[in-house]
Design a protein around this motif. Structure first.
Motif, PDB file in Angstrom:
ATOM      1  N   ALA A  72     -44.168  -5.341  -8.511  1.00 26.18           N
ATOM      2  CA  ALA A  72     -44.834  -6.271  -9.420  1.00 26.18           C
ATOM      3  C   ALA A  72     -43.819  -6.736 -10.458  1.00 26.18           C
ATOM      4  CB  ALA A  72     -46.033  -5.618 -10.093  1.00 26.18           C
ATOM      5  N   VAL A  73     -44.220  -7.715 -11.239  1.00 31.77           N
ATOM      6  CA  VAL A  73     -43.371  -8.244 -12.308  1.00 31.77           C
ATOM      7  C   VAL A  73     -44.175  -8.227 -13.600  1.00 31.77           C
ATOM      8  CG1 VAL A  73     -42.164 -10.267 -13.188  1.00 31.77           C
ATOM      9  CG2 VAL A  73     -41.999  -9.684 -10.759  1.00 31.77           C
ATOM     10  N   ALA A  74     -43.584  -7.718 -14.653  1.00 27.38           N
ATOM     11  CA  ALA A  74     -44.230  -7.694 -15.966  1.00 27.38           C
ATOM     12  C   ALA A  74     -43.531  -8.692 -16.884  1.00 27.38           C
ATOM     13  CB  ALA A  74     -44.172  -6.297 -16.573  1.00 27.38           C
ATOM     14  N   ARG A  75     -44.317  -9.420 -17.651  1.00 24.95           N
ATOM     15  CA  ARG A  75     -43.756 -10.364 -18.624  1.00 24.95           C
ATOM     16  C   ARG A  75     -44.247 -10.015 -20.016  1.00 24.95           C
ATOM     17  NH1 ARG A  75     -46.161 -15.722 -17.947  1.00 24.95           N
ATOM     18  NH2 ARG A  75     -47.463 -15.129 -19.711  1.00 24.95           N
ATOM     19  N   LEU A  76     -43.324  -9.717 -20.892  1.00 24.99           N
ATOM     20  CA  LEU A  76     -43.636  -9.447 -22.287  1.00 24.99           C
ATOM     21  C   LEU A  76     -43.389 -10.736 -23.059  1.00 24.99           C
ATOM     22  CD1 LEU A  76     -44.416  -7.329 -24.443  1.00 24.99           C
ATOM     23  CD2 LEU A  76     -41.980  -6.817 -24.676  1.00 24.99           C
ATOM     24  N   SER A  77     -44.466 -11.377 -23.488  1.00 26.33           N
ATOM     25  CA  SER A  77     -44.347 -12.685 -24.120  1.00 26.33           C
ATOM     26  C   SER A  77     -43.661 -12.568 -25.466  1.00 26.33           C
ATOM     27  CB  SER A  77     -45.729 -13.318 -24.298  1.00 26.33           C
ATOM     28  OG  SER A  77     -46.329 -13.575 -23.046  1.00 26.33           O
ATOM     29  N   ALA A  78     -42.713 -13.453 -25.695  1.00 29.78           N
ATOM     30  CA  ALA A  78     -42.048 -13.519 -26.985  1.00 29.78           C
ATOM     31  C   ALA A  78     -42.825 -14.440 -27.922  1.00 29.78           C
ATOM     32  CB  ALA A  78     -40.627 -14.034 -26.817  1.00 29.78           C
ATOM     33  N   GLU A  79     -42.541 -14.339 -29.208  1.00 29.95           N
ATOM     34  CA  GLU A  79     -43.155 -15.253 -30.164  1.00 29.95           C
ATOM     35  C   GLU A  79     -42.692 -16.662 -29.850  1.00 29.95           C
ATOM     36  OE1 GLU A  79     -43.366 -16.121 -34.982  1.00 29.95           O
ATOM     37  OE2 GLU A  79     -42.318 -14.346 -34.203  1.00 29.95           O
ATOM     38  N   ARG A 126     -56.617  -1.573 -15.946  1.00 30.51           N
ATOM     39  CA  ARG A 126     -57.734  -0.702 -15.535  1.00 30.51           C
ATOM     40  C   ARG A 126     -59.052  -1.176 -16.117  1.00 30.51           C
ATOM     41  NH1 ARG A 126     -56.032   4.356 -13.565  1.00 30.51           N
ATOM     42  NH2 ARG A 126     -53.845   4.881 -14.002  1.00 30.51           N
ATOM     43  N   ASP A 127     -58.991  -1.764 -17.310  1.00 25.49           N
ATOM     44  CA  ASP A 127     -60.203  -2.204 -17.998  1.00 25.49           C
ATOM     45  C   ASP A 127     -60.604  -3.631 -17.639  1.00 25.49           C
ATOM     46  OD1 ASP A 127     -60.247   0.247 -19.293  1.00 25.49           O
ATOM     47  OD2 ASP A 127     -59.041  -0.498 -20.982  1.00 25.49           O
ATOM     48  N   GLY A 128     -59.852  -4.256 -16.729  1.00 23.77           N
ATOM     49  CA  GLY A 128     -60.182  -5.606 -16.315  1.00 23.77           C
ATOM     50  C   GLY A 128     -59.611  -6.703 -17.189  1.00 23.77           C
ATOM     51  N   ALA A 129     -58.723  -6.365 -18.114  1.00 21.86           N
ATOM     52  CA  ALA A 129     -58.125  -7.362 -19.003  1.00 21.86           C
ATOM     53  C   ALA A 129     -56.952  -8.048 -18.309  1.00 21.86           C
ATOM     54  CB  ALA A 129     -57.648  -6.703 -20.295  1.00 21.86           C
ATOM     55  N   VAL A 130     -56.705  -9.308 -18.665  1.00 23.20           N
ATOM     56  CA  VAL A 130     -55.603 -10.039 -18.047  1.00 23.20           C
ATOM     57  C   VAL A 130     -54.269  -9.702 -18.706  1.00 23.20           C
ATOM     58  CG1 VAL A 130     -57.133 -11.921 -17.388  1.00 23.20           C
ATOM     59  CG2 VAL A 130     -55.848 -12.081 -19.531  1.00 23.20           C
ATOM     60  N   ALA A 131     -54.301  -9.041 -19.852  1.00 27.78           N
ATOM     61  CA  ALA A 131     -53.076  -8.656 -20.546  1.00 27.78           C
ATOM     62  C   ALA A 131     -53.359  -7.437 -21.398  1.00 27.78           C
ATOM     63  CB  ALA A 131     -52.561  -9.799 -21.418  1.00 27.78           C
ATOM     64  N   MET A 132     -52.310  -6.736 -21.753  1.00 23.16           N
ATOM     65  CA  MET A 132     -52.431  -5.641 -22.715  1.00 23.16           C
ATOM     66  C   MET A 132     -51.541  -5.947 -23.914  1.00 23.16           C
ATOM     67  SD  MET A 132     -50.070  -2.577 -21.031  1.00 23.16           S
ATOM     68  CE  MET A 132     -50.192  -1.604 -22.537  1.00 23.16           C
ATOM     69  N   MET A 133     -51.990  -5.567 -25.073  1.00 21.05           N
ATOM     70  CA  MET A 133     -51.203  -5.814 -26.274  1.00 21.05           C
ATOM     71  C   MET A 133     -50.266  -4.637 -26.518  1.00 21.05           C
ATOM     72  SD  MET A 133     -52.223  -8.780 -26.940  1.00 21.05           S
ATOM     73  CE  MET A 133     -51.233  -9.005 -28.431  1.00 21.05           C
ATOM     74  N   GLU A 186     -41.996  -5.775 -34.612  1.00 23.77           N
ATOM     75  CA  GLU A 186     -42.298  -7.091 -35.170  1.00 23.77           C
ATOM     76  C   GLU A 186     -43.771  -7.436 -35.116  1.00 23.77           C
ATOM     77  OE1 GLU A 186     -40.836  -7.874 -30.874  1.00 23.77           O
ATOM     78  OE2 GLU A 186     -40.555  -6.408 -32.477  1.00 23.77           O
ATOM     79  N   GLY A 187     -44.586  -6.595 -34.475  1.00 22.50           N
ATOM     80  CA  GLY A 187     -46.008  -6.846 -34.344  1.00 22.50           C
ATOM     81  C   GLY A 187     -46.450  -6.713 -32.897  1.00 22.50           C
ATOM     82  N   GLU A 188     -47.663  -7.157 -32.597  1.00 23.66           N
ATOM     83  CA  GLU A 188     -48.197  -7.055 -31.240  1.00 23.66           C
ATOM     84  C   GLU A 188     -47.758  -8.251 -30.391  1.00 23.66           C
ATOM     85  OE1 GLU A 188     -52.205  -4.381 -31.261  1.00 23.66           O
ATOM     86  OE2 GLU A 188     -52.453  -6.557 -31.507  1.00 23.66           O
ATOM     87  N   ARG A 189     -47.450  -7.947 -29.115  1.00 29.79           N
ATOM     88  CA  ARG A 189     -47.092  -8.998 -28.159  1.00 29.79           C
ATOM     89  C   ARG A 189     -47.801  -8.695 -26.840  1.00 29.79           C
ATOM     90  NH1 ARG A 189     -40.757  -8.543 -28.196  1.00 29.79           N
ATOM     91  NH2 ARG A 189     -40.990  -9.871 -26.349  1.00 29.79           N
ATOM     92  N   PRO A 190     -48.321  -9.744 -26.149  1.00 26.70           N
ATOM     93  CA  PRO A 190     -49.042  -9.498 -24.895  1.00 26.70           C
ATOM     94  C   PRO A 190     -48.107  -9.252 -23.720  1.00 26.70           C
ATOM     95  CG  PRO A 190     -49.053 -11.834 -25.418  1.00 26.70           C
ATOM     96  CD  PRO A 190     -48.392 -11.140 -26.582  1.00 26.70           C
ATOM     97  N   LEU A 191     -48.487  -8.285 -22.897  1.00 28.28           N
ATOM     98  CA  LEU A 191     -47.787  -7.975 -21.655  1.00 28.28           C
ATOM     99  C   LEU A 191     -48.715  -8.315 -20.500  1.00 28.28           C
ATOM    100  CD1 LEU A 191     -45.209  -6.374 -20.425  1.00 28.28           C
ATOM    101  CD2 LEU A 191     -46.877  -4.537 -20.106  1.00 28.28           C
ATOM    102  N   MET A 192     -48.237  -9.127 -19.563  1.00 29.87           N
ATOM    103  CA  MET A 192     -49.008  -9.479 -18.373  1.00 29.87           C
ATOM    104  C   MET A 192     -48.282  -8.961 -17.139  1.00 29.87           C
ATOM    105  SD  MET A 192     -50.288 -13.406 -19.133  1.00 29.87           S
ATOM    106  CE  MET A 192     -51.534 -13.413 -17.829  1.00 29.87           C
ATOM    107  N   LEU A 193     -49.058  -8.562 -16.136  1.00 32.93           N
ATOM    108  CA  LEU A 193     -48.505  -8.069 -14.876  1.00 32.93           C
ATOM    109  C   LEU A 193     -48.861  -9.068 -13.781  1.00 32.93           C
ATOM    110  CD1 LEU A 193     -46.956  -5.503 -13.923  1.00 32.93           C
ATOM    111  CD2 LEU A 193     -49.153  -4.615 -13.129  1.00 32.93           C
ATOM    112  N   PHE A 194     -47.877  -9.372 -12.926  1.00 36.79           N
ATOM    113  CA  PHE A 194     -48.067 -10.371 -11.879  1.00 36.79           C
ATOM    114  C   PHE A 194     -47.635  -9.819 -10.526  1.00 36.79           C
ATOM    115  CE2 PHE A 194     -47.128 -12.621 -15.810  1.00 36.79           C
ATOM    116  CZ  PHE A 194     -48.178 -13.532 -15.884  1.00 36.79           C
TER     117      PHE A 194
END
Length: 344
Positions: A52-59, A91-98, A103-111
């Motif tokens: 899989a590929v994970a993307r940690l979104s930048a500001e 596991r909880d059905g969310a499209v991303a995890m924070m 620097e604060g919270e950033r969303p991580l998505m798995l593809f």
């Protein structure tokens, strides 16, 4: 003393541990940082061999990443048989995890992991990109989402990036005036074109956000990923991204013979699937300049993380010269390829 952080880069091991815990695919046994650019991208391998590929979104200068819209669009395209790297839920059905970072919270998505190679110079692969983008646009015609999204309109593509660019610490008063005048003339030029076709755009289809593979029928097929710039917008902008990616970054630069062939095969392959109105074809050179203003704004917005010398004054002067020369830029008309056009 606590220091403010512009942007941190978690290790692969740290991302792997987070994914192992938050997703239901078992233990991550390998995780490497693939790319640190606009976002941070990681390649993962699970104990059962799945990848899989994970993307940690930048500001982003434009604001909060629109992860719900992106996931909804990917799911829609998948139901329409468009090959994309679909979003994988937690596991909880969310499209991303924070992810909480200094620097604060950033969303991580798995593809999903995609096989293949990025579009290069081979004409069959360039044609696959053109066909694939046309099929993507056709499949998204009935896409409806109530999720918040970024529109690829002149406010987000030109006006907001220009405002950011003008605040760069390396900007001089003379350059500020020149960029402002260039942006104003570009807005007026596009306004004079009247109504242009709107589509659901990938937003960054420059040939490096897709992989090309061979299908069972021996057709080259493009599979798309990295939709974080997606949104409703101009067809001319979407098509201009590929032309922009190949065009020399110099004053009076011209496509060489190979780049010209790639452009013609790309646009002709698109038109074999989905027609392009003449007005949109004629608008592409203007939107190449829009794309460049967008990029300059993205760089300016990242100065806190990348530093002011990511765009020094000498570089900015060259951009003014190039964008001025692009005001008279034209592109050749594409012709439909012959049966033998797929030769490299």
């Amino acid at each position: 003393m606590s220091l403010a952080i512009a942007q941190s880069t978690p290790t692969g091991a740290a991302i792997g541990a987070l994914v192992s815990k938050a997703y239901g695919f078992g233990e991550v046994v390998e995780c490497e940082l693939l790319r640190r650019s606009f976002n941070q991208v990681y390649g993962l391998k699970f104990a059962d061999g799945r990848r899989a590929v994970a993307r940690l979104s930048a500001e982003r200068p434009r604001g909060t990443p629109k992860v719900d819209y992106e996931a909804a669009l990917l799911a829609h395209l998948r139901t329409r048989k468009v090959p994309v790297a679909n979003c994988l839920a937690t596991r909880d059905g969310a499209v991303a995890m924070m992810v909480t970072l200094p620097e604060g919270e950033r969303p991580l998505m798995l593809f999903e992991h995609l096989d293949g190679e990025m579009t290069g110079e081979a004409l069959p692969d360039v044609e696959a990109l053109g066909r694939g983008l046309a099929r993507l646009h056709a499949a998204a015609e009935d896409f409806v989402s109530t999720e918040s999204h970024h529109a690829l309109d002149l406010n987000n593509l030109l006006e907001s990036p220009l405002r950011l660019l003008l605040t760069a610490p390396t900007m001089t008063e003379e350059l500020r005036t020149q960029f402002t005048e260039l942006g104003s003339r570009l807005r007026q030029r596009i306004a004079a074109m009247g109504s242009l076709t709107q589509v659901v755009c990938h937003g960054d289809a420059h040939g490096q956000n897709n992989f090309v593979t061979q299908d069972p029928g021996d057709e080259r097929v493009a599979s798309f990923f990295d939709f974080d710039d997606a949104g409703p917008g101009y067809l001319a902008f979407e098509l201009a991204v590929y032309a922009w990616s190949m065009h020399p970054r110099s004053v009076n630069g011209q496509f060489d013979e190979k780049a010209l062939a790639r452009w013609q095969h790309f646009i002709a392959a698109y038109q074999q699937v989905r027609p392009i109105p003449t007005a949109d074809l004629q608008a592409i050179p203007a939107f190449m300049a829009v794309r460049h203003f967008w990029l300059l704004g993205e760089y300016a917005g990242r100065i806190p993380a990348w530093g002011s010398q990511a765009m020094p004054t000498a570089y900015l002067r060259k951009q003014v010269e190039m964008l001025t020369s692009w005001e008279t830029l034209t592109l050749p008309t594409a012709t439909l390829p012959s049966e033998n056009s797929s030769a490299e």
